[in-house]
Motif scaffolding. Structure first.
Motif, PDB file in Angstrom:
ATOM      1  N   GLU A 126       0.734  -1.262  -0.166  1.00 18.34           N
ATOM      2  CA  GLU A 126      -0.087   0.142   0.054  1.00 18.34           C
ATOM      3  C   GLU A 126       0.996   1.269   0.019  1.00 18.34           C
ATOM      4  OE1 GLU A 126      -0.438  -2.706   1.677  1.00 18.34           O
ATOM      5  OE2 GLU A 126      -2.489  -3.372   0.903  1.00 18.34           O
ATOM      6  N   ARG A 163      -4.311  -7.330  -3.958  1.00 17.69           N
ATOM      7  CA  ARG A 163      -4.341  -6.099  -3.093  1.00 17.69           C
ATOM      8  C   ARG A 163      -3.963  -4.675  -4.063  1.00 17.69           C
ATOM      9  NH1 ARG A 163       0.323  -7.776   0.762  1.00 17.69           N
ATOM     10  NH2 ARG A 163       0.503  -5.814   1.768  1.00 17.69           N
ATOM     11  N   ARG A 202       2.829   5.073  -7.941  1.00 15.43           N
ATOM     12  CA  ARG A 202       1.701   4.835  -8.900  1.00 15.43           C
ATOM     13  C   ARG A 202       1.934   5.531 -10.100  1.00 15.43           C
ATOM     14  NH1 ARG A 202      -2.574   7.007  -4.867  1.00 15.43           N
ATOM     15  NH2 ARG A 202      -3.935   6.337  -6.651  1.00 15.43           N
ATOM     16  N   GLU A 247      -7.271  -4.001  -5.215  1.00 16.51           N
ATOM     17  CA  GLU A 247      -8.169  -3.269  -4.289  1.00 16.51           C
ATOM     18  C   GLU A 247      -7.789  -1.844  -4.099  1.00 16.51           C
ATOM     19  OE1 GLU A 247      -8.984  -7.547  -1.970  1.00 16.51           O
ATOM     20  OE2 GLU A 247      -7.661  -6.025  -0.894  1.00 16.51           O
ATOM     21  N   LEU A 248      -6.603  -1.429  -4.536  1.00 15.60           N
ATOM     22  CA  LEU A 248      -6.041  -0.246  -4.327  1.00 15.60           C
ATOM     23  C   LEU A 248      -6.760   0.637  -5.431  1.00 15.60           C
ATOM     24  CD1 LEU A 248      -2.613  -0.659  -2.860  1.00 15.60           C
ATOM     25  CD2 LEU A 248      -4.249   0.661  -1.904  1.00 15.60           C
ATOM     26  N   PHE A 281       2.799   1.473  -3.328  1.00 18.36           N
ATOM     27  CA  PHE A 281       1.770   2.026  -4.381  1.00 18.36           C
ATOM     28  C   PHE A 281       1.782   3.596  -4.246  1.00 18.36           C
ATOM     29  CE2 PHE A 281      -2.654   2.882  -5.792  1.00 18.36           C
ATOM     30  CZ  PHE A 281      -2.388   2.488  -7.334  1.00 18.36           C
ATOM     31  N   GLU A 282       1.396   4.309  -3.158  1.00 20.54           N
ATOM     32  CA  GLU A 282       1.271   5.660  -3.078  1.00 20.54           C
ATOM     33  C   GLU A 282       2.745   6.201  -3.593  1.00 20.54           C
ATOM     34  OE1 GLU A 282       0.443   6.619   0.958  1.00 20.54           O
ATOM     35  OE2 GLU A 282       0.845   8.658   0.604  1.00 20.54           O
ATOM     36  N   GLU A 317      -0.737 -10.178  -3.721  1.00 21.49           N
ATOM     37  CA  GLU A 317      -0.100  -8.951  -4.158  1.00 21.49           C
ATOM     38  C   GLU A 317      -0.976  -8.600  -5.309  1.00 21.49           C
ATOM     39  OE1 GLU A 317       4.226  -9.578  -2.367  1.00 21.49           O
ATOM     40  OE2 GLU A 317       3.981  -9.877  -4.337  1.00 21.49           O
TER      41      GLU A 317
END
Ligand SMILES: *Cc1c(COP(=O)(O)O)cnc(C)c1O
Length: 371
Positions: free
Chosen positions: A44, A66, A51, A69-70, A47-48, A63
């Motif tokens: 998470e 996930r 991105r 899901e983001l 990803f921030e 993974e």
């Protein structure tokens, strides 16, 4: 109060490092490699910071899930492909691209029921001898895949064993590049060859340039070819800091020893601090006495063996340090100080990759978001 140790994840450093990958390979698309829970940084948080990548490459289907899901709608590549036939169902459902590295994975695809054909990355074993079809078998695998209604585009991929250094006294990638080029020259499809080391060291060579690069360690600020080059040289910033505090102070006289096995013996009076970080947090037990640390941003060193929950640092030259002093085990310290993870890894006989991935669950993670 929780035990005074934490891992900080620096989102701005991730973004900076990704921009460095782009600058090194301006004509390529960039996979941000987020396997192993984003090299220990957490999917998470990673990803921030990452991105702006063109896609994410990982190994675990979890993974990939996930990332969806983001709300990541772009490409996701499974670098090792499927581990069993029914993994293909998740690939169809989540629109995952996947590597195909062996005949069995083609058999599974041939039996897979799907409305949407899959984008696959056909992997060549060009010399690393880990996964992939040999150059001799590659074309037959491509032809087989190309005939399957379950398969959409076929991209071509290989992985270097020695992009970070020389091999047998010569350029580390030339033999693999040559094998890949010869076996794929007249095949269509996008290509992906370079990991971080090749992206940093070789992307100026036309024969290495390709449609996609796979930026792993460099995204996190780790240097693949340390100590030949360091983070300054490549302009990479640490995305992870491990820090803890001094929770005990001891005064040593000559002849006093420190820690298990009494492996360190003081030759002169010394003042040492006991730090709330040990191998159960992921700090390497093999870090030799003398491994660099920062105490309140000033360089010092470890003393004696690392234990499960603690390690000792030398405070003799740091009279202002005491109980509660901040100790940076690697990463970004106070007042702009830095301790490259590569240096710590070297003192422990390993590489930055292993240290990042080894941070354990009991270490609380704080994500430093963008301003
Ligand atoms: C892990 C991995 C990468 C990334 O390697 P780095 O050295 O971390 O850049 C690239 N490609 C494949 C196939 C990998 O498994």
């Amino acid at each position: 109060m929780p035990r005074p140790i934490e891992a900080l994840i620096h989102v701005s450093a991730l973004a900076h490092n990704l921009a460095r990958a782009r600058a090194c390979a301006p004509d390529a698309q960039v996979w941000a490699v987020v396997k192993a829970n984003a090299y220990g940084h957490g999917i998470e948080a990673a990803f921030e910071g990452l991105r702006a990548a063109d896609g994410f490459a990982c190994l675990d289907l979890d993974e990939a899930r996930r990332l969806r899901e983001l709300d990541w709608r772009g490409p996701i590549l499974l670098l090792e492909g499927c581990f069993e036939a029914r993994d293909l169902e998740l690939c169809s459902r989540l629109k995952l691209w996947h590597a195909v590295h062996c005949e069995q994975q083609i058999d599974w695809l041939a039996m897979h029921k799907t409305h949407e054909p899959h984008r696959v990355f056909l992997k060549m074993n060009s010399g690393m001898n880990r996964l992939g079809f040999t150059p001799q078998a590659f074309r037959a695998a491509w032809t087989r895949l190309n005939a399957l209604p379950q398969v959409d585009e076929i991209s071509l991929m290989t992985h270097f064993s020695d992009a970070d250094a020389q091999r047998f006294g010569k350029d580390g990638i030339a033999h693999q590049v040559a094998a890949f080029q010869a076996a794929t020259a007249d095949l269509p499809g996008e290509r992906s060859l370079s990991n971080s080391a090749a992206t940093l060291r070789y992307n100026q060579l036309t024969e290495v340039r390709a449609d996609w690069v796979r930026a792993g360690i460099m995204s996190y600020g780790g240097v693949p070819d340390y100590p030949e080059h360091d983070a300054n040289h490549w302009d990479l910033r640490p995305a992870m800091t491990l820090r803890a505090k001094v929770i005990g102070i001891q005064q040593l006289q000559p002849g006093d020893s420190v820690g298990y096995g009494s492996s360190f013996v003081a030759e002169a009076p010394m003042r040492i601090g006991t730090v709330a970080c040990g191998y159960a947090d992921g700090y390497p037990r093999h870090a030799s006495s003398g491994t660099p640390v920062l105490v309140e941003g000033q360089r010092s060193r470890t003393v004696g063996r690392v234990s499960m929950d603690m390690l000792a640092v030398d405070l003799t030259e740091l009279p202002h340090a005491g109980l509660g002093s901040e100790v940076t085990l690697w990463g970004q310290g106070p007042k702009g100080s830095l301790l490259p993870i590569d240096e710590v890894a070297r003192a422990a006989g390993t590489i930055g990759y292993e240290l990042m991935c080894a941070i354990t669950r009991r270490v609380p993670v704080t994500v430093q978001h963008l301003e």
